[in-house]
Design a protein around this motif. Sequence first.
Motif, short mmCIF file in Angstrom:
data_model
loop_
_atom_site.label_atom_id
_atom_site.label_comp_id
_atom_site.label_asym_id
_atom_site.label_seq_id
_atom_site.Cartn_x
_atom_site.Cartn_y
_atom_site.Cartn_z
N LEU A 125 35.16 39.66 40.79
CA LEU A 125 35.58 38.26 40.77
C LEU A 125 36.58 37.96 39.66
CD1 LEU A 125 32.40 36.10 41.46
CD2 LEU A 125 34.42 36.33 42.90
N MET A 126 36.43 38.64 38.55
CA MET A 126 37.30 38.39 37.39
C MET A 126 38.52 39.31 37.37
SD MET A 126 35.79 35.87 35.94
CE MET A 126 34.95 35.28 37.43
N SER A 127 38.80 39.99 38.46
CA SER A 127 39.96 40.89 38.52
C SER A 127 41.24 40.13 38.16
CB SER A 127 40.11 41.49 39.92
OG SER A 127 39.03 42.32 40.24
N LEU A 143 28.95 44.33 38.80
CA LEU A 143 30.09 44.75 39.62
C LEU A 143 30.71 43.54 40.31
CD1 LEU A 143 31.93 46.85 40.84
CD2 LEU A 143 30.19 47.30 42.60
N TRP A 144 29.89 42.65 40.88
CA TRP A 144 30.43 41.45 41.50
C TRP A 144 31.26 40.65 40.50
CZ3 TRP A 144 25.66 39.01 44.48
CH2 TRP A 144 25.25 39.91 45.47
N GLY A 191 33.78 38.77 27.91
CA GLY A 191 32.77 39.56 28.59
C GLY A 191 32.95 39.57 30.10
N ILE A 192 33.42 40.68 30.65
CA ILE A 192 33.57 40.83 32.10
C ILE A 192 32.66 41.97 32.54
CG2 ILE A 192 35.13 41.49 33.96
CD1 ILE A 192 37.37 40.08 32.54
N GLY A 193 31.84 41.72 33.54
CA GLY A 193 30.91 42.75 34.00
C GLY A 193 29.71 42.89 33.10
N MET A 240 34.30 42.19 46.91
CA MET A 240 32.96 41.70 46.67
C MET A 240 32.31 41.20 47.96
SD MET A 240 31.46 38.53 44.47
CE MET A 240 31.16 37.57 45.96
N MET A 241 33.09 40.47 48.78
CA MET A 241 32.56 39.94 50.04
C MET A 241 32.17 41.08 50.99
SD MET A 241 32.70 36.60 49.74
CE MET A 241 32.62 35.95 51.40
#
Length: 377
Positions: A129-131, A124-125, A138-140, A105-106
Amino acid sequence: MKGKLHWNWELEDWPEFRYAAAKLAPLEAEFLRRSGVFVGATMHISDDDKSQLLVELMSDEALETSEIEGEILSRESLQSSLRRQFGLAADNRRIPPAEAGIAEMMVKLYREFDAPLTNKDLFLWHQLLMSGRHDLAGIGCYRTGEHPMQVVSGPLHSPKVHFEAPPSDRVQGEMSRFIKWFARTRPTGKEPLPMLTRAGIAHYYFVCIHPFEDGNGRIGRAVAEKAISEGLGHPTLIALSHVINAGRRTYYEMLERTNKTIEITPWLIYFAETVLEAQSYSQRLVDFLIAKTKFYDRLRGMLNERQEKAVARMLREGPNEFKGGLSAERYIRITGASRATATRDLHDLVLKDALIRTGLRKSTRYHLSIPFVNKLP
């Protein structure tokens, strides 16, 4: 609206934020002045040191923005992941999902700083981040839950509600309006705003909507950094989250102080001053890298293999060196030298003005003879 108004998003003129632009103007001017100094300073460091600066600041930012939210990551894994993504030499360690996700993400934020912000980017960020997370529904995607999204503290039987975000059925509309505002106020937009003002509003506006189930603070800070990068015309390298984390109580107090009003001058002044402090931190890191180059030039050919290994290990810690300094025992562990050899080596390093000795007997410690060591908070 029936009943008493509690939160800023319940006000009729939300989100038409008000602030005293004249109070922010000197801070904006100082930021621009320092930005020129920073760019000029980076011209005096080598390409290798520029790569080190990039990895150091980005890994620090990833670590600190995560720590603000209570998530502790591995610096070594973050730096390894960042180095791989930038095509730099890296070890072969296995990178955990959380570190790999925020590092990616960075890098996207750095490389795509000038691209228009979209829902797709934010989704997408959030995924990155939630990987590795399996506890979120709810992810993404933006939140859809029926229960209020609240920021609370205190015991479960009597929690204190610091803030309640707009209900889920308003989030899509609020975010559509936020993204249009972000596009309209960018440097090439129809209503451009001064850099720090826009970044401060962007962060505040985003976290007030609180569009995701988790990760809002981290993404909000990323949005602010994107706003600064757009204003500068190049990716920013400031330690924003480092400074926020160091004064995290003030950060939350300032958000809470202004979450029932749309007059946000106090927040914007706080945020601009925080950016300036973060900018100073980054400048001191550049100054350290320049001093490090001079340090090596001065000692070239004067150190034995053991001494070079120990000095290089200390320099890898950056301006903060080893906490408490280098002891004889640590020198032995780093180099494998005997105690007698370590004593001779350390004494020689002091004579050559590579190290400065402090303390006596068991309290003896050695510090790099570089002006900027141990100067960063």
